[in-house]
Each structure stands twice: as structure tokens, then as C-alpha cells.
Design a protein around this motif. Structure first.
Motif, PDB file in Angstrom:
ATOM      1  N   MET A  40       2.092   3.183 -11.171  1.00 48.84           N
ATOM      2  CA  MET A  40       3.529   2.858 -11.209  1.00 48.84           C
ATOM      3  C   MET A  40       4.245   3.649 -10.115  1.00 48.84           C
ATOM      4  SD  MET A  40       5.989   3.252 -14.508  1.00 48.84           S
ATOM      5  CE  MET A  40       5.378   1.811 -15.356  1.00 48.84           C
ATOM      6  N   PHE A  42       8.013   4.694  -8.453  1.00 53.27           N
ATOM      7  CA  PHE A  42       9.474   4.729  -8.565  1.00 53.27           C
ATOM      8  C   PHE A  42      10.032   5.050  -7.180  1.00 53.27           C
ATOM      9  CE2 PHE A  42      13.268   7.564  -9.546  1.00 53.27           C
ATOM     10  CZ  PHE A  42      14.140   6.510  -9.727  1.00 53.27           C
ATOM     11  N   PRO A 321      15.651  -6.226 -14.556  1.00 48.54           N
ATOM     12  CA  PRO A 321      14.217  -6.499 -14.492  1.00 48.54           C
ATOM     13  C   PRO A 321      13.940  -7.860 -13.851  1.00 48.54           C
ATOM     14  CG  PRO A 321      15.013  -6.447 -16.794  1.00 48.54           C
ATOM     15  CD  PRO A 321      16.201  -6.437 -15.901  1.00 48.54           C
ATOM     16  N   LEU A 388      13.396  -3.542 -11.668  1.00 45.72           N
ATOM     17  CA  LEU A 388      12.029  -3.389 -12.170  1.00 45.72           C
ATOM     18  C   LEU A 388      11.269  -4.643 -11.775  1.00 45.72           C
ATOM     19  CD1 LEU A 388      14.034  -2.305 -14.778  1.00 45.72           C
ATOM     20  CD2 LEU A 388      11.799  -1.554 -15.536  1.00 45.72           C
ATOM     21  N   LEU A 457      11.525   0.182  -9.676  1.00 43.60           N
ATOM     22  CA  LEU A 457      10.326   0.604 -10.410  1.00 43.60           C
ATOM     23  C   LEU A 457       9.306  -0.527 -10.271  1.00 43.60           C
ATOM     24  CD1 LEU A 457       9.279   2.906 -12.326  1.00 43.60           C
ATOM     25  CD2 LEU A 457       9.843   1.371 -14.212  1.00 43.60           C
ATOM     26  N   TYR A 459       5.456  -1.875 -10.830  1.00 39.69           N
ATOM     27  CA  TYR A 459       4.252  -1.657 -11.642  1.00 39.69           C
ATOM     28  C   TYR A 459       3.300  -2.817 -11.401  1.00 39.69           C
ATOM     29  CZ  TYR A 459       7.432  -4.503 -14.397  1.00 39.69           C
ATOM     30  OH  TYR A 459       8.338  -5.477 -14.778  1.00 39.69           O
ATOM     31  N   LEU A 462       2.841  -6.509 -16.219  1.00 31.33           N
ATOM     32  CA  LEU A 462       3.443  -6.090 -17.486  1.00 31.33           C
ATOM     33  C   LEU A 462       2.406  -6.167 -18.618  1.00 31.33           C
ATOM     34  CD1 LEU A 462       6.014  -4.987 -18.742  1.00 31.33           C
ATOM     35  CD2 LEU A 462       6.719  -7.341 -19.215  1.00 31.33           C
ATOM     36  N   VAL A 466       1.419  -0.654 -19.473  1.00 31.86           N
ATOM     37  CA  VAL A 466       2.551  -0.487 -18.552  1.00 31.86           C
ATOM     38  C   VAL A 466       3.865  -0.472 -19.333  1.00 31.86           C
ATOM     39  CG1 VAL A 466       3.884  -1.696 -16.772  1.00 31.86           C
ATOM     40  CG2 VAL A 466       1.427  -1.307 -16.456  1.00 31.86           C
ATOM     41  N   LEU A 467       3.989  -1.347 -20.334  1.00 31.36           N
ATOM     42  CA  LEU A 467       5.219  -1.334 -21.131  1.00 31.36           C
ATOM     43  C   LEU A 467       5.398   0.035 -21.800  1.00 31.36           C
ATOM     44  CD1 LEU A 467       7.672  -3.035 -22.124  1.00 31.36           C
ATOM     45  CD2 LEU A 467       6.357  -3.435 -24.223  1.00 31.36           C
ATOM     46  N   ILE A 470       6.739   2.407 -19.287  1.00 34.50           N
ATOM     47  CA  ILE A 470       8.155   2.161 -18.957  1.00 34.50           C
ATOM     48  C   ILE A 470       9.064   2.744 -20.051  1.00 34.50           C
ATOM     49  CG2 ILE A 470       9.929   0.376 -18.673  1.00 34.50           C
ATOM     50  CD1 ILE A 470       7.791  -1.427 -17.390  1.00 34.50           C
ATOM     51  N   LEU A 473       9.028   6.480 -20.076  1.00 37.77           N
ATOM     52  CA  LEU A 473       9.755   6.943 -18.885  1.00 37.77           C
ATOM     53  C   LEU A 473      11.257   7.021 -19.176  1.00 37.77           C
ATOM     54  CD1 LEU A 473      10.126   7.446 -15.775  1.00 37.77           C
ATOM     55  CD2 LEU A 473      10.093   4.954 -15.504  1.00 37.77           C
ATOM     56  N   TYR A 474      11.787   5.931 -19.736  1.00 39.27           N
ATOM     57  CA  TYR A 474      13.226   5.916 -20.023  1.00 39.27           C
ATOM     58  C   TYR A 474      13.585   6.894 -21.139  1.00 39.27           C
ATOM     59  CZ  TYR A 474      14.590   2.290 -16.748  1.00 39.27           C
ATOM     60  OH  TYR A 474      14.876   1.608 -15.591  1.00 39.27           O
TER      61      TYR A 474
END
Ligand code: F6P
Length: 531
Positions: A40, A42, A321, A388, A457, A459, A462, A466-467, A470, A473-474
Motif C-alpha cells: 500500500m 500513501f 474512493p 483511494l 492511497l 493499493y 480491494l 487490504v480493506l 485501510i 489506517l484510518y
């Protein structure tokens, strides 16, 4: 944190350079102002942050004690001081027990195994409704007991191989009525998801669903499961403890999708893919705990947020996104960010020295481009954009769609940064044959100010993993911003007053109490509604 640092940050922001100038001066800017976690990436190079600004932001995070507070959170310290609770949602996805949390970790593993056993029984037809194998699962919950699993169920649609999932949240009877319409109660499982099991919307919807089930099913309770921290209340509702999945009060509602609140999702995608989702969250946790601050993705995402909001004064941020299955991510992040960091006072009760967290909003691209991007490009307010995008889509046979999607995503961040000058617009109008004042008038409408910041972001695809990355991360971004602002990101007292007043208004609406003492507007509205 030393409040003089906020003044200094604002002073730095006043003389910030243009993004295009930063790129012109520094060929390695993209590499230097981006960070990776696994596959991933950023990219925050399309912002006005310079090396010295970043160093200053990092020194602010150090002054706020981010690293020590992060370690305190992971170790189970009671950092939610206004509710006297630990904050341990990370334990729900921890592959190993952190030191001192072995008992809690074993309990998490036990409940996860129970969830998996139940999910498998529902999926393979060993658990049935009165009419046979379960075809539909309804999750009844709201806020953190709805947004996470609902967002993830859509995000992970390509992995869905279980019964159909439905989500009912709103107390508006339209929500439950429209969902139940057409479903067969004899093959439907209802999961009542509520941390407290007192939330009026959820309990009202649960009772309505129970009555709907009772009209056709002789033992409706046998087709109900519950997810809650309040096992006494689930028992009072009549749900067999064998189908009650508990969790502890150290899991905040908006941080709870990793545990039993994710049960509907687990039934939909299966325990293996749910495990992959947890593994993604754990990978981001490991990165957050071990990567140096200057290479730490959640820290950098938070610092960019602080820079734009408290530094530059941009009051909102758009989450965009370019991944249609992340359509519910902005709504999910609205709760995560705004319920966590929308506070007026710091942990010690003193007024915040700066604004609290920003307004978070957004829609998937490319749809948003044909709706609100006009204002993002040419409106008078600057809105930092967080794009995203996946390098690859799931639809191999539709790769040309994905190319268009990615091209649009990259074009938007480029257009925001580069803009179009008056001279360029003049040349365009001249090429169309316009001259003089009319050429200039038309050109002015076609100017893009540019220098509008965005992050991307990127990646690989999905996937469940990966979800998980994400979302974690948030979550950690919210934590870091909260620490820097001095906020308790884990309480939500601001939702209480409206709930209390709604409870007081219900008997007035029913005609059981008078409206005496209510303000003129509320009295007028009540009187019109009652007719
Ligand atoms: O009203 C806000 C809130 O408490 C959220 O924080 C929470 O996610 C939601 O309500 C639902 O709460 P519960 O899971 O207890 O029903």
C-alpha cells in the motif's frame, strides 16, 4: 501539547509555497513525500508540505507524546478517561497476545471461534430456520453496529458466497418495512447488533422484526442471534445464550467491526476471508507500532490532516474512493472521525486551543465528478481531497473500465494541483475565435486556481486484507490526530442530549403529555404534525 506550537503551525501555513513549485524544485518529491506499508502506498506529495513543515509536524507529534500514548493504548491502559475504559479494539485482530493481556486475548479467540462455528453452520445449512437453510441475514444495528459491517459487506462483494445480507438501521419504519418486504421469515436469520442493547432505534427495529417473524414462525426467537456487551439484556429479549456473541466495554462502538459486530459480514464472506480482514488490520497495527514516525503511514496521514485543518484552516476533507465498492466508506469514516474527534474540550476539560476534527464527506469517483467536483475545483473554499484507488479491479473482463477509472482518479489530483491560468484560458478562447473583452470574460470562467492539495492511497486490489489495512489506517489516524488535539477520541457525549430530548418528545407526540416548556418552534412543529 505546547499550545504555542499551534500558532507556529499557522504561521508556517501562511507562507506555504505552491505545490507545483515544490515539484519543480525537487525531482524526488514524489518518493520523498510518500510512504509504503506492504504493497500500500500513501502519496502526500501533492500537498504544500515541505521538508521543514513535515519536520515541524513530526516535532509536534513528539511534543504531544504520540508514541507513548500509542504504546499505552496497545498495552490496555485506560486511556478513555471520561468513561474509565481501556481502548483495545486492536486486540480483536492481534495474532498474538500482548504481554499482560493473555486472558483477554484468549477470550477474544474463544468468541471468534464461536462466531466462526456459527457462521459455518449458517453457511452450510446445519443451522436452519423453520423453512430450511438460511437464505437471508438481517443485521439490525445503528452507528458502529451497522456502518462497519454494511460498508465491508459492499466492499467485499466479490468474496460473498453466503446468504444474502441486509442491514436495517434507521428507526424510520420505511427501513425495516422495505427490508422485510419480499423476505421469507422461515429462512431468515436476524442478528440484533447493539453494544448496549438499549439503543432505541435498534430495539424498536428488533421488536418489529420479531413480530414479523412471529406471524409465520412458531419459535421466532430461534431465528434471532445477538451481538452485545449486555448479555443480561439479550436474555431478557429472549435470545438463546448459545447465539449471543459478547464483547467487552474496551471495544468502542465505531471500532467494533473486527469482533462479533462483524458476525453478519463473517456469515457473508466466510470465516477465512474474515480472518484475512483481521490480518490486514493487524499488519497495519504492526506498522503503526514499529515504523519510524517519519515513515509511519497512520502518523503521516494524521499529520497531513492536522496540517490541512488546524494549520491551513480547511474545515472539511473529502474522501473520494475511486472504487465503487467503497461507496459506504465516507459514511463509515464520518462516524469514525467525527464522533471520535468532534469535541470542544481536551481530556482535562479545558477548551481546545484550535478547531476540533474536520467535517468528513465524500462519494465514490467518478460519480462525484459529475456532481460536486465543480466546487472542489473552482469554489472559493479549498477542500483537501483524499483519493483511494486500486491498481487492479476484480473485473478482469472489464479492465478497460478500470483504466478509465484510474485515469480519472489521477487526472483529478493533477487538475487540482496544476489548475489552469487565465493566460491558458485566454488562449483556449482565442483558438475558438473569440477576441477582446468577450474572450477575456469567457476565459475567466475557465480558470482553475490550482494549488489545491490532495493525497492518494494506492493499493493493489480491494481484498479482505487490504480493506483491513485501510480501516486500521484510518482508526490510527484518528487516534494520532486526537492525541495531538488533546481529545479523548473514545467517548461520544455529544450524542446524548438529542437522545434525551427525543425520549421527552415521544409522550408529547402521543398526546400523553403537554408541550408546556417547549420553545415556540418545537411547539408549532408538534402542533402541525399532530394536526
Ligand atoms: O449514539 C451513538 C452511539 O452510541 C455510537 O457510538 C454507537 O456506535 C451507536 O450509538 C450504537 O450503539 P449500540 O451499539 O450500543 O446500539
Amino acid at each position: 501539547m505546547d499550545s504555542a506550537l499551534w500558532d507556529e503551525l499557522r504561521r508556517i501555513a501562511e507562507t506555504r509555497p505552491k505545490i507545483t513549485e515544490l515539484f519543480a524544485k525537487d525531482e524526488a518529491r514524489a518518493e520523498d513525500f510518500s510512504v509504503s506499508c506492504g504493497e500500500m502506498l500513501f502519496d502526500f506529495s501533492k500537498t504544500q508540505v515541505t521538508r521543514s513543515t513535515l519536520d515541524f509536524l513530526l516535532s509536534m507529534s513528539k511534543n504531544a507524546g504520540v508514541a507513548a500514548k500509542r504504546d499505552a493504548m496497545f498495552s490496555g491502559a485506560r486511556i478513555n478517561e471520561t468513561e474509565d475504559r481501556a481502548v483495545l479494539h486492536t486486540l480483536l485482530r492481534a495474532p498474538q497476545a500482548p504481554e499482560g493481556l493473555e486472558v483477554e486475548h484468549a477470550e477474544v479467540a474463544r468468541i471468534l471461534a464461536n462466531m466462526a462455528a456459527f457462521a459455518n453452520n449458517v453457511r452450510d445449512g446445519s443451522y436452519t430456520g423453520q423453512g430450511g437453510a438460511i437464505t437471508d441475514v438481517i443485521n439490525i444495528g445503528i452507528g458502529g453496529s451497522d456502518l462497519g459491517p454494511a460498508m465491508a459487506a459492499l466492499a467485499l462483494a466479490p468474496y460473498h458466497d453466503g446468504p444474502r445480507l441486509h442491514f436495517v438501521s434507521n428507526v424510520d419504519g420505511a427501513d425495516v418495512a422495505d427490508t422485510l418486504d419480499g423476505l421469507n421469515p422461515e429462512t431468515t436469520l436476524v442478528i440484533v447488533a447493539s453494544k448496549t442493547f438499549t439503543t432505541i432505534e435498534t430495539m424498536t427495529n428488533a421488536r418489529s422484526a420479531f413480530e414479523w417473524m412471529a406471524a409465520k414462525v412458531s419459535d421466532p426467537g430461534s431465528q434471532f442471534a445477538a451481538v452485545s456487551t449486555a448479555e443480561d439484556k439479550t436474555a431478557a429479549f429472549g435470545i438463546d445464550p448459545a447465539r449471543v456473541f459478547g464483547f467487552e466495554d474496551w471495544v468502542g462502538g465505531r471500532y467494533s467491526m473486527w469482533g462479533p459486530i462483524g458476525l453478519a459480514l463473517m456469515i457473508g464472506i466466510g470465516p477465512d476471508d474474515f480472518d484475512a480482514f483481521l490480518a490486514g488490520g493487524a499488519a497495519m497495527d504492526a506498522h503503526f507500532q514499529s515504523a519510524p514516525m517519519a515513515e509511519n503511514m497512520p502518523v503521516l496521514l494524521a499529520l497531513i490532516g492536522i496540517w490541512h485543518n488546524q494549520g491551513c484552516g480547511h474545515a472539511t476533507r473529502a474522501v473520494l474512493p475511486y472504487d465503487n465498492r467503497l461507496a459506504r466508506l465516507p459514511a463509515y469514516l464520518q462516524q469514525l472521525e467525527m464522533e471520535s474527534n468532534g469535541k470542544t474540550v481536551a481530556m482535562d476539560g479545558a477548551a481546545l486551543p484550535v478547531h476540533s476534527g474536520p467535517v468528513v464527506w465524500g462519494e465514490p469517483g467518478t460519480n462525484g465528478q459529475h456532481a460536486f467536483y465543480q466546487l472542489i475545483h473552482q469554489g472559493t473554499r479549498v477542500i483537501p481531497c483524499e483519493f483511494l484507488v486500486a491498481a487492479k479491479g476484480h473485473e478482469d473482463n472489464l479492465s478497460h473500465h478500470h483504466e478509465l477509472l484510474v485515469a480519472n482518479c489521477l487526472a483529478q489530483s493533477e487538475a487540482l494541483m496544476v489548475g489552469r491560468s487565465f493566460e491558458e484560458a485566454q488562449a483556449l478562447m482565442a483558438a475558438k475565435g473569440l477576441e477582446g473583452a468577450e474572450r477575456d470574460r469567457q476565459a475567466r470562467h475557465r480558470v482553475f486556481p490550482g494549488d489545491r492539495p490532495s493525497t492518494t492511497l494506492l493499493y493493489p486490489k480491494l481484498t479482505p486484507e487490504v480493506l483491513g489495512m485501510i480501516i486500521a489506517l484510518y482508526e490510527h489516524r484518528v487516534f494520532v490526530e486526537g492525541v495531538m488535539l488533546g481529545i479523548n477520541s473514545y467517548d461520544q457525549w455529544g450524542v446524548e442530549l438529542g437522545k434525551e430530548l427525543a425520549n421527552a418528545l415521544t409522550p408529547i407526540l402521543k398526546g400523553e403529555e403537554s408541550d408546556a416548556g417547549k420553545d415556540g418552534s418545537t411547539r408549532m412543529l408538534l402542533s402541525r404534525i399532530k394536526g
